[in-house]
Scaffold this motif. Structure first.
Motif, PDB file in Angstrom:
ATOM      1  N   LEU A 161      12.580  -2.482 -40.546  1.00  0.00           N
ATOM      2  CA  LEU A 161      11.248  -3.008 -41.125  1.00  0.00           C
ATOM      3  C   LEU A 161      10.882  -3.938 -39.837  1.00  0.00           C
ATOM      4  N   PRO A 162      11.640  -4.826 -39.876  1.00  0.00           N
ATOM      5  CA  PRO A 162      10.511  -6.103 -38.170  1.00  0.00           C
ATOM      6  C   PRO A 162      10.744  -5.203 -37.406  1.00  0.00           C
ATOM      7  N   PHE A 163      11.022  -3.718 -37.022  1.00  0.00           N
ATOM      8  CA  PHE A 163      10.796  -3.239 -35.486  1.00  0.00           C
ATOM      9  C   PHE A 163       9.576  -2.541 -35.317  1.00  0.00           C
ATOM     10  N   ILE A 164       8.573  -2.291 -36.442  1.00  0.00           N
ATOM     11  CA  ILE A 164       7.631  -1.798 -36.718  1.00  0.00           C
ATOM     12  C   ILE A 164       6.911  -2.969 -35.756  1.00  0.00           C
ATOM     13  N   GLY A 165       6.025  -3.959 -36.698  1.00  0.00           N
ATOM     14  CA  GLY A 165       5.845  -5.312 -36.096  1.00  0.00           C
ATOM     15  C   GLY A 165       5.543  -5.799 -33.893  1.00  0.00           C
ATOM     16  N   LEU A 166       6.781  -4.800 -33.538  1.00  0.00           N
ATOM     17  CA  LEU A 166       6.814  -5.151 -31.928  1.00  0.00           C
ATOM     18  C   LEU A 166       5.371  -4.658 -31.752  1.00  0.00           C
ATOM     19  N   VAL A 167       4.921  -3.525 -31.790  1.00  0.00           N
ATOM     20  CA  VAL A 167       2.762  -3.542 -31.535  1.00  0.00           C
ATOM     21  C   VAL A 167       2.459  -4.204 -31.075  1.00  0.00           C
ATOM     22  N   GLY A 168       2.508  -5.393 -31.396  1.00  0.00           N
ATOM     23  CA  GLY A 168       2.056  -6.917 -31.390  1.00  0.00           C
ATOM     24  C   GLY A 168       1.960  -7.248 -30.302  1.00  0.00           C
ATOM     25  N   LEU A 169       2.866  -6.584 -28.981  1.00  0.00           N
ATOM     26  CA  LEU A 169       3.183  -6.910 -27.960  1.00  0.00           C
ATOM     27  C   LEU A 169       2.177  -6.674 -27.131  1.00  0.00           C
ATOM     28  N   MET A 170       1.464  -6.077 -27.381  1.00  0.00           N
ATOM     29  CA  MET A 170      -0.012  -5.074 -27.219  1.00  0.00           C
ATOM     30  C   MET A 170      -1.434  -5.461 -27.410  1.00  0.00           C
ATOM     31  N   LEU A 171      -1.159  -7.173 -27.894  1.00  0.00           N
ATOM     32  CA  LEU A 171      -2.114  -7.273 -28.551  1.00  0.00           C
ATOM     33  C   LEU A 171      -3.018  -8.450 -27.674  1.00  0.00           C
ATOM     34  N   PRO A 172      -4.778  -7.924 -27.409  1.00  0.00           N
ATOM     35  CA  PRO A 172      -4.937  -8.580 -26.347  1.00  0.00           C
ATOM     36  C   PRO A 172      -4.842 -10.546 -26.258  1.00  0.00           C
ATOM     37  N   LYS A 173      -5.105 -10.795 -25.323  1.00  0.00           N
ATOM     38  CA  LYS A 173      -4.579 -12.145 -25.510  1.00  0.00           C
ATOM     39  C   LYS A 173      -5.869 -13.186 -25.549  1.00  0.00           C
ATOM     40  N   ASP A 174      -5.709 -14.229 -26.059  1.00  0.00           N
ATOM     41  CA  ASP A 174      -6.974 -14.632 -26.681  1.00  0.00           C
ATOM     42  C   ASP A 174      -6.323 -16.149 -25.805  1.00  0.00           C
TER      43      ASP A 174
END
Length: 390
Positions: free
Chosen positions: A367-380
Motif C-alpha cells: 500500500l505505501p507505494f501508492i503514496g509515491l505520487v507525493g513526489l509530484m507535489l509543488p515545492k513550498d
C-alpha cells in the motif's frame, strides 16, 4: 495549544476503544472479521463524511460551543457501546460516537490555528499528536481494560468523555473571546501560505495528490492497528496482551513521528517531510510479513515513526493550498483519513475472511507505494514574516 491537544487525546482515546474491542467482540459476540470491518467502517465513515461539512459551515460561522456538544455525543455513544446486546446496537453506538468526533475535529483544528502564531507546524503537531497518542492507547486499552472486563469495560471511558466536556467548555470560552477580539478589531486572522501562487488547476492536482497520500497511509495504518493483531496471534502464537503491546509500539512511535513532523516541516519544508515519510517506510513494510518475531518490534517502531511523520504536515499543506478554508481543509484531510481507514477496514476484514490472514498482510505491505505520487507535489518555501516599521 496544549489544552486542545489534550482534548484531542481524550476524543481519540474514545475512538480507540472500538478497534481495541475487536478481539473481545470476536470472542464474546462471535463476530466475523467482515462484521468487525463494518463496525470500524460505521465509526470512521460518519466521522469522515461529516467533518468537511462541519468545517465548511464553521468557516462561514465558527461555532465555539460545538466542541463540548460533540464530546457529549461521544459520551452517549460510549455508554451505548458498553451495554449494546447485539451487533446492530453496537453499530448504532459507534455511529453516535463518530458523529461526536466529526463535530470535534474541524473546530479543534481552528482553535489550534488561532493559538499558533507563526509556528503552524509546531501547533498542528501538538494538536495532532494528542489525537495520535489517544489512538496509540488502543492496544493498552484492549490488554488491560477490555480483555479483563469484556464489553462492559467500555463504561470506564464515560469518565474520559466527561472530563473532555469540562475542558472543552473552558476552551470554547477562550475561542469565543478570540472571535470577539477579531470582530472588535475588524481584522480576521488569515493563514500565510508557503506554497506561493498556484492556478486553480494546480491547486486541484496538488490537493488530489495529498488526498492520495492520505488514502495510502490510512489504509496501511488501519491494517496494522485493527487487524495485524490477528496475524500476530496466528503466525507467532502470541497472546492478545502480548500482541497488543507490539501494536502499541507502532502507534506510540507514530505519535512521536507526528510530533516531530510539524516542527521539522517548519525548518526544512512541508514537501521534504512528506517525501521523507513516503520513502523510508517502503522497504520496511515489504519486509514485515516475513521476519522473525524478534524483528517485528523494531520494524513496527520504524514504520510507525516515519509513516506518521507527515500526518500533521499533510493537513497544513492542504490548508496552505486553500488558505481561506481552514476548517474545510482540516475536515477534508483528517476526515478522509477516517474515511479511508473505514473503507480499508471493510476491505481488509473481507480479504482475511476470504483468502486468509497471511496473504492479506502481504497485499497490504504494498500500500505505501501508492503514496509515491507525493513526489509530484509543488515545492513550498519558508514563510518570512515582516514586521511593520514603527
Amino acid at each position: 495549544m496544549f489544552a486542545i491537544g489534550g482534548c484531542h487525546l481524550l476524543n481519540d482515546t474514545l475512538q480507540a476503544v472500538i478497534p481495541a474491542m475487536f478481539p473481545v467482540l470476536e470472542a464474546e459476540r462471535g463476530l466475523t472479521f467482515t462484521q468487525l470491518g463494518f463496525i470500524f467502517f460505521a465509526l470512521n465513515m460518519v466521522a469522515s463524511v461529516l467533518q468537511p461539512v462541519v468545517g465548511y459551515f464553521s468557516d462561514k460561522r465558527p461555532m465555539p460551543y460545538a466542541l463540548p456538544i460533540g464530546m457529549t455525543f461521544s459520551l452517549v455513544g460510549m455508554a451505548g457501546l458498553a451495554i449494546a446486546p447485539s451487533y446492530w446496537l453496537i453499530l448504532l453506538s459507534v455511529i453516535i460516537l463518530g458523529f461526536g468526533s466529526a463535530v470535534f475535529h474541524p473546530e479543534g483544528s481552528r482553535v489550534s490555528f488561532l493559538a499558533a502564531g507563526n509556528k503552524r507546524g509546531l501547533s498542528q503537531s501538538i494538536y495532532q499528536v494528542g489525537g495520535n497518542t489517544g489512538q496509540a492507547l488502543a492496544p493498552l486499552i484492549s490488554a488491560f481494560v477490555l480483555v479483563p472486563l469484556g464489553q462492559k469495560g467500555a463504561a470506564v471511558f464515560i469518565i474520559v468523555a466527561a472530563v473532555g466536556i469540562v475542558l472543552l467548555s473552558r476552551i470554547s470560552a477562550w475561542y469565543k473571546q478570540q472571535l470577539e477580539l477579531e470582530k472588535q478589531n475588524n481584522r480576521k486572522k488569515v493563514l500565510l501560505s508557503s506554497i506561493g501562487e498556484l492556478t486553480k488547476r494546480q491547486i486541484t492536482i496538488a490537493l488530489t495528490l495529498i488526498l492520495t497520500i492520505i488514502f495510502a497511509r490510512s489504509f496501511y495504518v488501519t491494517n496494522v492497528t485493527s487487524f495485524y493483531i490477528f496475524y500476530l496471534l496466528d503466525e507467532y502464537g502470541l497472546k492478545i496482551a502480548q500482541g497488543q503491546l507490539l501494536i502499541f509500539l507502532f502507534m506510540a512511535l507514530g505519535a512521536a513521528g507526528t510530533f516531530f513532523g510539524g516542527p521539522m516541516a517548519d525548518r526544512i519544508g512541508r514537501k521534504n517531510v512528506i517525501v521523507l515519510s513516503l520513502l523510508v517506510p517502503l522497504p520496511l513494510c515489504l519486509l514485515l510479513p516475513y521476519v522473525s518475531l524478534w524483528a517485528v518490534g523494531p520494524l513496527l517502531a520504524a514504520i510507525g515513526f516515519f509513516i506518521m511523520l507527515s500526518f500533521s504536515v499533510t493537513v497544513i499543506y492542504a490548508q496552505e493550498l486553500v488558505p481561506s478554508k481552514i476548517g474545510t481543509m482540516a475536515g477534508l484531510t483528517v476526515g478522509l483519513a477516517f474515511g479511508m481507514g473505514a473503507i480499508g477496514a471493510v476491505v481488509i476484514g473481507r480479504l482475511m475472511d476470504v483468502i486468509g490472514i497471511f496473504p492479506t498482510m502481504v497485499i497490504a505491505s504494498f500500500l505505501p507505494f501508492i503514496g509515491l505520487v507525493g513526489l509530484m507535489l509543488p515545492k513550498d518555501q519558508k514563510i518570512t514574516v515582516t514586521k511593520p516599521s514603527s
